[in-house]
Design a protein around this motif. Sequence first.
Motif, short mmCIF file in Angstrom:
data_model
loop_
_atom_site.label_atom_id
_atom_site.label_comp_id
_atom_site.label_asym_id
_atom_site.label_seq_id
_atom_site.Cartn_x
_atom_site.Cartn_y
_atom_site.Cartn_z
N CYS A 254 0.83 -1.34 -0.11
CA CYS A 254 -0.12 -0.16 -0.14
C CYS A 254 0.94 1.33 0.12
N VAL A 255 1.45 1.41 -1.23
CA VAL A 255 2.44 2.92 -1.18
C VAL A 255 1.56 4.07 -1.81
N LEU A 256 1.15 4.97 -0.96
CA LEU A 256 0.51 6.25 -1.10
C LEU A 256 -0.81 5.75 -1.40
N TYR A 257 -1.29 5.05 -0.90
CA TYR A 257 -2.92 4.51 -1.23
C TYR A 257 -3.92 4.40 -0.09
N LEU A 258 -3.51 4.23 1.12
CA LEU A 258 -4.36 4.39 2.21
C LEU A 258 -5.49 5.35 2.41
N HIS A 259 -4.64 6.84 2.30
CA HIS A 259 -5.54 8.08 2.37
C HIS A 259 -6.61 8.01 1.43
N ARG A 260 -6.64 7.07 0.45
CA ARG A 260 -7.77 7.34 -0.50
C ARG A 260 -9.19 7.00 0.31
N PHE A 261 -9.06 6.11 1.25
CA PHE A 261 -10.23 5.79 1.91
C PHE A 261 -10.53 6.56 2.85
N LEU A 262 -10.03 7.57 3.33
CA LEU A 262 -10.36 8.62 4.25
C LEU A 262 -11.34 9.15 3.67
N LYS A 263 -12.49 9.65 4.55
CA LYS A 263 -13.63 10.67 4.31
C LYS A 263 -13.67 11.63 5.43
N THR A 285 3.14 -3.64 3.40
CA THR A 285 4.00 -2.39 3.43
C THR A 285 3.18 -1.06 3.17
N VAL A 286 3.55 -0.01 4.14
CA VAL A 286 2.63 1.08 4.00
C VAL A 286 3.58 2.28 3.82
N ALA A 287 3.29 3.24 2.81
CA ALA A 287 3.93 4.57 2.46
C ALA A 287 2.98 5.75 2.47
N GLU A 288 3.25 6.75 3.16
CA GLU A 288 2.26 7.83 3.06
C GLU A 288 2.81 9.14 3.15
N ARG A 289 2.30 10.28 2.70
CA ARG A 289 2.66 11.52 2.91
C ARG A 289 2.57 11.75 4.47
N GLU A 290 3.61 12.39 4.67
CA GLU A 290 3.64 13.02 6.30
C GLU A 290 3.08 14.41 6.32
N ALA A 291 1.82 14.43 6.20
CA ALA A 291 0.88 15.55 6.40
C ALA A 291 -0.59 15.39 6.76
N SER A 292 -1.07 16.42 7.36
CA SER A 292 -2.52 16.40 7.68
C SER A 292 -3.33 17.08 6.76
N THR A 359 -1.39 8.77 12.59
CA THR A 359 -2.86 8.22 12.48
C THR A 359 -2.83 6.65 11.75
N TRP A 360 -1.80 6.49 10.90
CA TRP A 360 -1.84 5.27 10.38
C TRP A 360 -1.31 4.07 11.09
N GLU A 361 -0.50 4.44 12.22
CA GLU A 361 -0.16 3.48 13.20
C GLU A 361 -1.37 3.39 14.17
N MET A 362 -2.02 3.97 14.59
CA MET A 362 -3.15 3.84 15.44
C MET A 362 -4.09 2.94 14.75
N PHE A 414 7.59 12.15 3.86
CA PHE A 414 7.14 10.70 3.31
C PHE A 414 7.59 9.75 4.55
N SER A 415 6.60 9.00 4.79
CA SER A 415 6.95 7.85 5.83
C SER A 415 6.73 6.33 5.14
N VAL A 416 7.49 5.34 5.38
CA VAL A 416 7.43 4.00 4.97
C VAL A 416 7.47 3.33 6.37
N SER A 417 6.71 2.12 6.58
CA SER A 417 6.38 1.40 7.36
C SER A 417 6.11 -0.13 7.07
N SER A 418 6.30 -1.12 7.87
CA SER A 418 6.15 -2.45 7.49
C SER A 418 5.37 -2.99 8.82
N TRP A 419 4.34 -3.96 8.41
CA TRP A 419 3.41 -4.55 9.47
C TRP A 419 3.14 -5.83 9.10
#
Length: 420
Positions: A254-263, A285-292, A359-362, A414-419
């Motif tokens: 999930c590289v730069l993808y999960l934020h699309r689910f947020l409403k 694997t998760v990568a996302e922008r580091e921004a709110s 947020t992603w960690e939680m 940008f952040s990258v993490s593994s789960w």
Amino acid sequence: MMSSSNNSRDHPDQVKGIPPPSTAFHMRQLLVSCADLISQSDFSAAQRLFSHLLSSNSSPYGDSTERLVRQFVRALSFRLNRHSTPTSTAPLDFSPPCTTNTNNKMMMISYESTDQETLRSCYLSLNQITPFIRFCHLTANQAILEAIQVGQQAIHIIDFDIMHGVQWPPLMQALADRSNNTLHPPPMLRITGTGHDLNILQRTGDRLLKFAHSLGLGFQFHPLLLLNNDPTFLALHLPSAITLLPDEALAVNCVLYLHRFLKDDSRELLLFLHKIKALNPKVVTVAEREASHNNPLFLQRFLEALDHYTALFDSLEATLPPNNRERLAVEQIWFGREIMDIVAAEGEVRRERHQRFETWEMLLKSVGFSSVPLSPFALSQAKLLLRLHYPSEGYQLRILNNSFFLGWQNHSLFSVSSWH
């Protein structure tokens, strides 16, 4: 930041040490004041202040601040147009990638209005002239490689929004090299790639198949078309849409993808994460922008975006000449579309809803995932990438909460993490 109490009719250029109104620095302050007025629904005052920005006519060829201001002016102009009088006009032709719907009630950000070949070229340019995408791919690949045991004969990767598949040739090469260095035969690799354009998916699969064969890797590609680019449909139908085979080691990317689910809430995202967890992958694997950029309050979202894209534009300023064509395309088309979405869109049509790592960690932990520390070798690879291809002291790499953060100066981007 300057609040709406600033009087745009003052002439600070007459005060020693204060830049004149025409400077990009002052224009940035005017942007914040204009956004503040819009957040208070004082659209008449915002229109008057906005005229100062338009008369300054920031250039796409100026310094990083001027180029940044131009993109935010463009986005604010479309937000203001929703509240303008019928006689009001926009003096500048920004040629933005936007359309309005037929009843003109809502400004729609049309991600399809820019042709796919132009977007493909911009994405490849972004991947080439900045380290951010390559950093995400390289680090995610290493996490996948380390999560799958040597000798594993069947590997399945589900890549959400595979786009042009540029992440996977390096992983294929690593799998082939690992096989050559051991007594184990090369594994069979399957990739299920999601996307909203079947032609692009098929072309991506063909390229990956050709590259895999050149390495002697068995390979299959399964395109998964998302109608209307709707992640909600995927969340609801995920188990039935993907074929899992026995004895496969599954990795989910999930590289730069999960934020699309947020409403306005996280229900769809949590549903998706539960479905992923039920697949029992070896690694996610998760990568996302580091921004709110998902704040429901417009002004807070605007200020956050201004800081985030300031750092991005500054990084381009420090590493590329002003007239570089790839830089211009990335700033005006790729980042310009994102800024337009964050600033001008509201409600269901707003897509760029980035959130910080916390947020992603939680959310990931709430559905049962555990963080997997990224390895020292992954860190050395990321450092090598920066040193060899992007030798600027401005890029900063940090480790926090088992994850990697890449940014410009002291601003993580940008952040990258593994789960697991």
